[in-house]
Write a protein that holds these residues in place. Structure first.
Motif, short mmCIF file in Angstrom:
data_model
loop_
_atom_site.label_atom_id
_atom_site.label_comp_id
_atom_site.label_asym_id
_atom_site.label_seq_id
_atom_site.Cartn_x
_atom_site.Cartn_y
_atom_site.Cartn_z
N THR B 163 1.05 -0.74 -0.11
CA THR B 163 0.13 0.09 -0.26
C THR B 163 0.75 1.22 0.21
O THR B 163 2.00 1.27 0.31
N THR B 165 0.94 4.04 1.83
CA THR B 165 0.04 5.50 3.42
C THR B 165 -0.60 6.70 3.01
O THR B 165 -1.04 7.00 3.16
N GLU B 166 0.16 6.91 2.20
CA GLU B 166 -0.05 8.84 1.55
C GLU B 166 -1.12 8.79 1.18
O GLU B 166 -2.10 9.60 1.53
N LEU B 168 -3.42 6.74 0.80
CA LEU B 168 -4.96 5.77 2.20
C LEU B 168 -4.85 6.89 2.70
O LEU B 168 -6.81 7.12 2.56
N GLU B 169 -4.04 7.77 3.24
CA GLU B 169 -4.37 8.81 3.95
C GLU B 169 -5.12 9.61 3.75
O GLU B 169 -6.21 10.84 4.39
N LYS B 170 -4.73 10.04 2.16
CA LYS B 170 -5.53 11.07 1.09
C LYS B 170 -6.68 10.75 1.20
O LYS B 170 -7.82 11.57 1.32
N LYS B 172 -9.05 9.59 3.29
CA LYS B 172 -9.43 9.26 4.74
C LYS B 172 -9.47 7.48 5.11
O LYS B 172 -10.23 7.28 5.98
N ILE B 173 -8.94 6.46 5.08
CA ILE B 173 -8.40 5.47 5.29
C ILE B 173 -7.29 5.05 6.05
O ILE B 173 -5.56 5.50 5.82
N SER B 174 -7.53 5.21 7.08
CA SER B 174 -6.87 4.89 8.70
C SER B 174 -5.98 3.93 8.71
O SER B 174 -5.20 3.32 8.83
N LYS B 175 -8.01 2.86 8.78
CA LYS B 175 -6.72 1.55 8.33
C LYS B 175 -7.03 0.38 7.66
O LYS B 175 -8.34 0.78 7.27
N GLN B 186 -13.16 0.71 0.47
CA GLN B 186 -11.48 2.11 0.68
C GLN B 186 -11.45 1.39 -1.13
O GLN B 186 -11.23 2.95 -1.22
N LYS B 295 6.63 5.25 2.32
CA LYS B 295 5.71 5.59 2.46
C LYS B 295 4.56 4.38 2.09
O LYS B 295 3.89 3.81 1.98
#
Lengths: 333, 432, 298
Positions: B163, B165-166, B168-170, B172-175, B186, B295
């Protein structure tokens, strides 16, 4: 097979005025059996060792259960062949013919068009004749990768260009659509082979006497009619040979399909060549692969027999024509 | 004036012809590389041997692997020949060579190829060199075919979900998702980011569509049950139906294989793709984003229902030994290359290929690499061999399945019909 | 001897290509021709242009989308690296050796065979002609499986000879038929005349027929060259690492487990295609001229 007399040439030696005709006949005795034999020997040696033995060996496999990785073989009669003739055979043959005929026709049309253009006289023609050979000289495997790079659905340049021209609004996965993938294969293969078609056909075009064209033009024949009445008879022979060989080679062709589509989507661009490869090198099944090869060979054999018969007939009439011309030429001296 | 080639003439010609070939053969004489089948002598003095690999043909691995080979050659005072082929041609070439008795020595092998290569019947049983070296049992198992240790595990990991992570965060996926339903949600939020984002660069090209098998297993199809192929069962049909939905909704994209997925990931155009940790170095190197390495993370493959164990498919390289000249020294080399602590750790630190011994795995070098240690915990821990691998002809089985899945994706066949056809094709190959 | 000389001159005149067509004698502007030329040139050269552009693209930009048709940032790193990679030049050397010897051998073998097919009628002729033509009609992947074993038995694996013998054989259908067509175009009187002068069949062939066929020999040689130059599968399997030619060599170098070093592959392809392209451009006059005389019929 039919003619059994040994003498140079197809038509009788020209009668000569002096008595040397006799000597000529005697001379031809030298050129019988052993001469012909040694002429043919090197080629036959190569064909026997490099083609015939492996070929027979592979055809034998078609009647056995034989694996690439396990030792031993078991006779199974026609099982492999019947199996190869099963449900998948018709689509496979159809797909092979689409690729083979498509690539042969496209490269022939492009090669012919280019040959006609490059047969005209204009500045820079010599350089262009050379430059157009480059696609043929790029190593074949690189050609496959180059076109994969161009057609790629996610970052290929073709999509980039079309999108910048606003012809499409999002990238298209060319190789994921059956028709487009088939088209892509045909284009890629033709790009690689049309230059050599051009060379051969250009050579054929140069045998067309200019006077004939001029005479026909004076008779008011349009360029299309001139092509068929004047040009075509002179290039027919060479065109037949290049089309036949290109057809056989395309039938055989593997690299581009393997690299570009891998037979996909959904196996719709799989041909005999890729199927045989999968069967032999992924399924390790030499028996089935041999059976497919046997069927493939039978199909192509028919074509070759037709071609040889046709070209031999053409040869006879052409030779007659030529000797006539030679006689005429002799007279004009 | 008639020349008739009698049958006898023809035979004579043929004889002369074959004689010519024999003559050519004699001329070439010892220029060949015949390293015939005589089994490697006593286990006394070290002898020269060959080590075949694709590692020596890849720019990324060549310097490191070359140095290791040189080090061993120097230590034992032997010469090591290193024939190499590109990965795609490697197995075919080695199969022909081993089959023709033209190769003996150590050979790199993909874990997926073990049964086919073992079927050639020329591989040395390496149980004796494998014991007492501290390999993890899972790794050792990857090198076993029919209870025989045909290969030593060199690097073992899995093909897991990598993945960004950057991104995913954008979105709004935290987990990362744990179930398939969450996963799909997701992916939809990732799609919502726009900009041509491909949420999940799952394989769709024929060559790599075998990746779908692990999803079929996730949906509950065993793929193989004893002597029966279960593809075509409800679970496999559900998996393909789901895949088709992702495809139709633009959550996965056409024309993607592993190479394309890595590229898309490097370009920041996809948030999730399937790969082994080995892919990281190349992705980072080819990315315009110089921070991509930090990331990159991984996630366990989502499961059908909360609490299920994720299904992951094994990935790795073995070193096998083909019996013949130099086989004993080659076996020592295989042992050294795969289990010498210093060697495996330097290999890991330079190339990111996870080692296979307990000690090396527990070392700080591995533990401190969060990407790899996370991946090992989340993904590799649950990895097992793909059921089809135990059939040597698994390659053609995967092709048959890929063709049928593609038929579904392009709308040529219904999931049910296609999977039934795929199952029958695989069954036929199993019975062959 | 004089008789022979005049005959030779006569035949040379007969077989030399007619002057290139001057069909377009300023009759009217040849729009059709120019449009066709532009379309064909775009088709032929745009992919090459893209190959060249890719070869100077930095690695981290090779995959940017939309692609930059006119590169803004150019790097010659890939070229520099190639010139610092000795293996590529070893592959190039191998390719040249294999292709050149294949060319010579193929021409030698095909000219004898073509001559026999053209000027003599003997039993089995037609069957042999079928056989030559059809020798490329069987799946090469399968031939390879057996051929590998055959070459192994003769200890020919990992030698140039294995490649040269295979490629020569594969060029026979085209070269034999091409040269046969060429010899067909030569009048039989030549042979008769040589005989009258007391020349044996070998001398007739070597000193009368062959010189006239020289352009044809060059042409078929060039085709043979390309066959050896382009082959991938046989070169990969039969040659071994030391004798590897360019196509498998390039794949081995730039295509890895699951990625392709596009810019470097393209740069290397260009570098290795340049010498052979230049040679062909220089020889193209000969090539077209050579086929011409033999092209009266296939």
């Amino acid at each position: 097979m039919t003619t059994t007399d040994v003498r140079p040439g197809v038509h009788p030696p020209q009668p000569t005025a002096d008595s040397s005709g006799d000597r000529g006949n005697r001379g031809s005795r030298l050129s019988d059996k052993s001469f012909i034999f040694f002429l043919l020997l090197p080629g036959l040696v190569l064909l026997l060792a490099i083609v015939l033995y492996p070929l027979v060996r592979s055809l034998v496999s078609a009647f056995f259960k034989e694996s690439l990785i396990y030792p031993g073989m078991t006779f199974v009669g026609f099982d492999n062949i019947l199996d190869a003739l099963g449900d998948d055979f018709a689509p496979l043959l159809g797909q092979t013919l689409i690729f083979t005929i498509g690539s042969t026709v496209l490269s022939f049309v492009l090669g012919m068009a280019l040959a006609l253009v490059l047969n005209q006289s204009f500045r820079g023609r010599g350089v262009l004749r050379g430059a157009f050979l480059i696609p043929w000289l790029v190593p074949g495997v690189v050609v496959s990768f180059l076109w994969m790079w161009i057609f790629d659905g996610n970052y290929g340049v073709l999509n980039g260009v079309l999108q910048q021209l606003h012809l499409i609004d999002h990238p298209i996965a060319w190789l994921f659509n059956t028709d487009a993938a088939r088209g892509a294969l045909i284009i890629a293969k033709s790009w690689n082979s049309f230059p050599w078609m051009m060379v051969m056909l250009l050579a054929g075009l140069q045998t067309v006497p200019v006077e004939l064209h001029e005479a026909a033009a004076m008779d008011g024949a349009g360029s299309i009619r001139r092509f068929f009445t004047v040009t075509w008879p002179h290039v027919r022979g060479i065109a037949g040979l290049v089309v036949l060989l290109e057809f056989i080679w395309n039938f055989q062709h593997f690299d581009t399909i393997f690299v570009l589509t891998g037979g996909g989507p959904a196996g719709t661009t799989q041909t005999f060549a890729t199927e045989v490869y999968d069967t032999a090198f992924k399924g390790y099944d030499l028996g089935h692969a041999g059976a497919l090869g046997l069927l493939w060979m039978v199909l192509l054999m028919i074509l070759v027999v037709v071609y040889v018969t046709f070209s031999e007939r053409g040869e006879k009439s052409a030779t007659a024509e030529k000797s006539e011309r030679a006689v005429k030429k002799e007279k004009t001296r | 004036m008639t020349t008739e080639f009698s049958r006898r003439d023809m035979f004579r010609f043929a004889a002369v012809g074959l004689g010519g070939v024999a003559f050519a053969g004699a001329l070439a004489g010892c220029s060949g590389d015949g390293s015939g089948g005589s089994s490697g002598g006593g286990s006394g003095a070290p002898t020269n041997f060959s080590f075949a690999s694709w590692g020596m043909s890849e720019e990324a691995t060549k310097p490191t692997l070359g140095a290791a080979i040189d080090a061993f050659a120097k230590k034992k005072d032997v010469k090591i020949k290193t024939p190499s082929y590109d990965y795609n041609d490697y197995l075919n070439q080695m199969t022909l060579q081993v089959r023709g008795g033209q190769f003996a020595g150590a050979a790199q092998l993909d874990v997926a190829w073990a049964s086919g290569f073992a079927a050639l019947g020329k591989l040395k049983d390496l149980s004796s060199v494998a014991s007492g070296r501290g390999y993890t049992s899972a790794a050792l198992k990857a090198g076993q075919v029919d209870g025989k240790q045909i290969g030593l595990p060199w690097t073992i990991a899995a093909i897991g979900l990598i993945t960004n992570t950057e991104i995913l965060e954008k979105a709004k996926i935290s987990k990362p998702a744990t179930t398939i339903d969450e996963f799909e949600d997701q992916l939809r939020s990732l799609k919502g980011l726009g900009g041509g984002m491909i949420p999940y660069a799952a394989s769709t090209k024929a060559a790599q569509l075998k990746d779908i098998l692990v999803w079929m297993q996730t949906f509950g199809s065993p793929l193989i049950d004893g002597k029966k192929c279960t593809i075509g069962d409800d679970e496999s049909v559900k998996a393909v139906t789901w895949y088709k939905k992702l495809y139709d909704d633009g959550l996965i994209a056409p024309d993607v294989d592993r190479a394309a997925a890595r590229t898309l990931f490097a370009q920041g155009k996809t948030a999730i793709y399937d790969d082994a940790p080995v892919g990281k170095a190349g992705v980072v190197q080819s990315s315009p984003d110089k921070d991509l390495a930090s990331k990159m993370s991984s996630m366990a493959r989502p499961v059908l229902a909360d609490g299920d164990t994720p299904v992951e498919v094994l990935w790795g390289h073995l070193v096998t030994v083909v019996d013949g000249d130099g086989a004993d020294t080659a076996a020592q080399f295989a042992q050294w290359l795969t289990s010498d602590e210093k060697q495996t750790l330097s290999y890991f630190s330079k190339l990111g290929l996870p080692p296979t011994t307990k000690k090396a795995l527990a070392s700080s070098a591995v533990a401190d690499d969060t990407f790899v240690s996370d991946f090992t915990k989340r993904v590799t821990a649950n990895a097992s061999a793909e059921p089809l691998w135990k059939f040597p002809q698994y390659g053609q089985m995967e092709t048959e399945i890929a063709d049928q899945v593609q038929a579904v994706l392009i709308g040529k066949a219904s999931p049910k019909d296609a999977m039934k056809a795929a199952g029958e094709a695989v069954q036929k190959l199993m019975d062959a | 001897m004089t008789a022979l000389d005049t005959e030779t001159a006569f035949a040379a005149e007969l077989t030399s290509p007619p002057r290139p067509g001057r069909t377009g004698k300023r009759r009217r502007p040849r729009w059709g021709m120019w449009i066709a030329l532009v379309i064909l040139a775009l088709f032929a050269f745009l992919p090459l242009y893209w190959l060249a552009v890719t070869s100077v693209t930095p690695n981290d930009q090779a995959f940017s989308y939309p692609p930059r048709l006119f590169p803004t940032e150019i790097t010659f790193d890939h070229y520099l690296k190639i010139f610092r990679t000795p293996a590529i030049f070893r592959y190039l050397e191998n390719s040249v050796i294999v292709s050149v010897i294949t060319t010579l051998l193929s021409v030698a073998v095909s000219m004898y065979m073509g001559y026999a097919f053209s000027k003599f009628r003997f039993r089995g002729r037609k069957s042999l002609m079928y056989f030559v033509l059809s020798s490329q009609m069987f799946p090469q992947a399968l031939l390879l499986v057996t051929l590998y074993v055959v070459f192994a038995q003769f200890n020919l694996l990992n030698t140039y000879l294995a490649l040269i013998l295979s490629f020569t054989t594969f060029t026979l259908p085209l070269c034999v038929w091409m040269l046969k067509g060429f010899f067909d175009a030569l009048p039989d009187d030549l042979i008769e005349a040589a005989k009258i002068d007391g020349a044996g069949p070998w001398r007739t062939f070597h000193s009368v027929i062959l010189p006239l066929a020289a352009p044809g020999l060059v042409a078929s040689g060039l085709f043979a060259f390309v066959r050896g130059w382009n082959d991938f599968m046989f070169a990969l399997t039969l040659a071994g690492p030391e004798k590897q030619t360019l196509p498998p060599g390039l794949v081995n170098m730039f295509i890895t487990e699951s990625s392709t070093a596009w810019p470097a592959l393209m740069a290397a392809s260009l570098v290795v295609s340049v010498p052979v392209s230049v040679a062909f451009i220089a020889l193209q006059r000969f090539l077209v001229g050579g086929v011409t005389a033999g092209a009266v019929k296939g």
